[in-house]
Design a protein around this motif. Structure first.
Motif, short mmCIF file in Angstrom:
data_model
loop_
_atom_site.label_atom_id
_atom_site.label_comp_id
_atom_site.label_asym_id
_atom_site.label_seq_id
_atom_site.Cartn_x
_atom_site.Cartn_y
_atom_site.Cartn_z
N TRP A 1 0.62 -36.84 -77.40
CA TRP A 1 -0.64 -36.66 -78.11
C TRP A 1 -1.84 -36.67 -77.14
O TRP A 1 -2.90 -36.16 -77.48
CB TRP A 1 -0.82 -37.75 -79.16
N ALA A 2 -1.69 -37.25 -75.97
CA ALA A 2 -2.78 -37.29 -75.00
C ALA A 2 -3.19 -35.88 -74.57
O ALA A 2 -4.33 -35.67 -74.12
CB ALA A 2 -2.39 -38.11 -73.79
N LYS A 3 -2.28 -34.91 -74.68
CA LYS A 3 -2.57 -33.53 -74.28
C LYS A 3 -2.35 -32.57 -75.45
O LYS A 3 -2.17 -31.37 -75.24
CB LYS A 3 -1.69 -33.13 -73.11
N GLN B 1 -5.07 -34.93 -82.32
CA GLN B 1 -4.12 -35.81 -81.66
C GLN B 1 -4.78 -36.54 -80.48
O GLN B 1 -4.56 -37.74 -80.29
CB GLN B 1 -2.91 -35.01 -81.19
N ARG B 2 -5.60 -35.83 -79.72
CA ARG B 2 -6.28 -36.48 -78.59
C ARG B 2 -7.24 -37.56 -79.09
O ARG B 2 -7.35 -38.64 -78.49
CB ARG B 2 -7.02 -35.45 -77.74
N SER B 3 -7.94 -37.27 -80.19
CA SER B 3 -8.85 -38.27 -80.74
C SER B 3 -8.09 -39.52 -81.18
O SER B 3 -8.53 -40.66 -80.94
CB SER B 3 -9.61 -37.68 -81.94
N TYR C 1 -5.24 -40.53 -80.04
CA TYR C 1 -4.71 -41.19 -78.83
C TYR C 1 -5.78 -42.08 -78.19
O TYR C 1 -5.51 -43.23 -77.86
CB TYR C 1 -4.23 -40.14 -77.84
N TRP C 2 -7.00 -41.56 -78.05
CA TRP C 2 -8.04 -42.34 -77.40
C TRP C 2 -8.61 -43.44 -78.30
O TRP C 2 -9.12 -44.45 -77.80
CB TRP C 2 -9.14 -41.41 -76.90
#
Length: 475
Positions: free
Chosen positions: A415-417, A422-424, A426-427
């Motif tokens: 999900w980091a990429k 998904q990036r949101s 993850y962070w």
């Protein structure tokens, strides 16, 4: 993503297929292969001592009893520092966050069923050192919680007897009772105690809620003349008092790591979500309604614990009704800490699930040994809300906020990429790691400042003090 994506047996629990990459540290997860999760469970079914006997309704009550009793007694005091709006928002925010991080922990545990405790899960993501640090925090947290329960029982016994004996003796008696009940080996066998304990403390709090609304003025306020109620929608506490209040509310629903050993004793670990959602829904509603009513009628004169807020007569009735609940709460905390150590010591040996001398001597040694430590801590920090706040900041912030964020990122690395959503996500979970660290440092600082102030002002008489801790007799 590491969640099970398909079931292939009639029970919908024993076998699942994973779509994540293989890992040397996690031999249970294999790409494209069927993995028998049951083989990795800590407790095997049909053994000499079968621990896998807990259904989800009983698990729900165990969860309720683990977080409800001591928490609901400290929140009205916290609201006196934060105000009604700040306190209510804090209750909602912390219970929702704690429910979500509990969901992360439970899903991770069910995807990695060899994990019996939060420490086992920490090893999956951080190795041996992270496991040992987490295990230590988990033990200390539950010992402190058991200590708060023992302190609560001693306050109740003082209230009921009008301080007929030295407080240290009441605490010692409470410790013996708590350690004896905690020595019951299985969560299933404690089940009937949890029903009685939850009903007991719920009824006691309800009695106080009704009691405070029938008084012309708070019981602790001056008996005659004008007085300042001290009720505020929005309050402006100092940093130290605000952190203590926030940590008191946080810890009231933060002991979700204690749910994990219960999952290992459930007949169907996949039912964990049902038990969690029911538990946290009840807790949130009860915390909000009870604490807001007590604070509205008592203001700054609310007692700690809150069972003493409606005068001596109601206090004695409430403690008489709620004493069982306080004992059971301390019993569960002590049982969880002892069970963690028990599994660590006897895992992968025949003594874990056989009635051997080693089995029983280890178990009883742990329950009474850890109970003794809880007794010492309860006498060293004899103010209820400070003891709970210290538990929340020092122990639960790292293991109930930071670590779940790390666990989620471990199982969602792609999900980091991934997409923007998904990036949101993850962070957001990455943010939980420094958030827990901040609460740990700032909260512990605030509690230490408040404890030192309490000692210097005479609010705390001293460690192992015989003085009445229930406010039932004048000093």
């Amino acid at each position: 993503m590491s969640s099970p994506i398909t079931s292939i047996d009639n029970d919908n629990e024993k076998k699942a297929q994973f779509s994540s990459r293989p890992s040397k540290e996690d031999p249970e997860r294999v790409v494209g292969d069927i993995v028998d999760l049951e083989d990795h469970e800590v407790f095997k079914q049909n053994a000499d001592v079968d621990f896998r006997t807990v259904g989800w309704p009983r698990a729900t009550v165990i969860f309720l009893k683990l977080i409800f009793a001591t928490g609901v007694l400290s929140i009205p005091v916290a609201m006196a520092s934060l105000g009604a709006v700040g306190g209510a928002l804090s209750v909602i925010g912390w219970t929702v966050l704690n429910a979500y991080t509990a969901l992360i922990q439970g899903d991770f545990r069910n995807n990695h069923p060899s994990c019996h405790s939060i420490a086992d899960m920490a090893q999956q993501v951080g190795g041996v050192w992270v496991k040992e640090i987490t295990g230590l925090l988990f033990i200390v947290a539950n010992i402190l919680c058991a200590g708060s329960g023992i302190l609560g029982v001693s306050i109740g016994l003082n209230a009921l007897s009008t301080h007929a004996a030295c407080t240290v003796w009441w605490s010692l008696l409470a410790t013996v009772v708590v350690a004896t009940t905690a020595s019951v080996r299985k969560f299933h066998q404690i089940g009937w105690l949890t029903w009685a304990g939850f009903g007991s403390i719920f009824a006691a709090v309800l009695i106080v809620v009704v009691g405070v609304t029938t008084r012309d003025r708070p019981a602790a306020a001056p008996a005659t003349g004008d007085y300042e109620l001290g009720y505020y929608a929005i309050a402006y506490p100092t940093f130290a008092s605000g952190m203590v209040a926030s940590c008191s509310i946080f810890v009231s629903s933060a002991n979700t790591a204690a749910f994990l050993p219960v999952i290992s004793e459930m007949r169907n670990p996949k039912d964990y979500r049902k038990a969690l959602f029911v538990c946290m829904s009840i807790v949130t509603g009860a915390y909000l309604s009870f604490s807001l009513v007590v604070y509205r009628w008592c203001g700054q004169w609310v007692a700690s614990p809150s069972l003493g807020s409606a005068g001596q007569t109601i206090k004695m009735i409430a403690y008489g009704v709620g004493l069982v609940g306080l004992v059971v709460s301390a019993c569960l905390y002590l049982h969880v800490a002892a069970k963690y150590c028990f599994v660590r010591l006897l895992r992968n040996t025949r003594h874990l699930q056989e009635n051997t001398l080693v089995h029983w001597s280890t178990w009883l040694g742990l329950t009474f040994g850890l109970g003794s430590i809880s007794f010492v801590l309860a006498e060293a920090i004899p103010i209820f809300n400070y003891l709970l706040s210290l538990t929340g900041s020092l122990c639960f912030a790292p293991i109930a906020i930071s670590l779940p964020g790390w666990l989620w990122m471990h199982d969602h690395k792609p999900w980091a990429k991934g997409s923007a959503t998904q990036r949101s996500a993850y962070w957001f979970h990455a943010f939980l790691v420094p958030l827990g660290a901040f609460i740990c440092v700032a909260g512990t600082y605030g509690v230490i400042v408040q404890i030192l102030d309490a000692y210097s002002s005479g609010l705390i008489g001293g460690a192992f003090d015989c003085a009445d801790n229930s406010g039932s007799v004048s000093s």
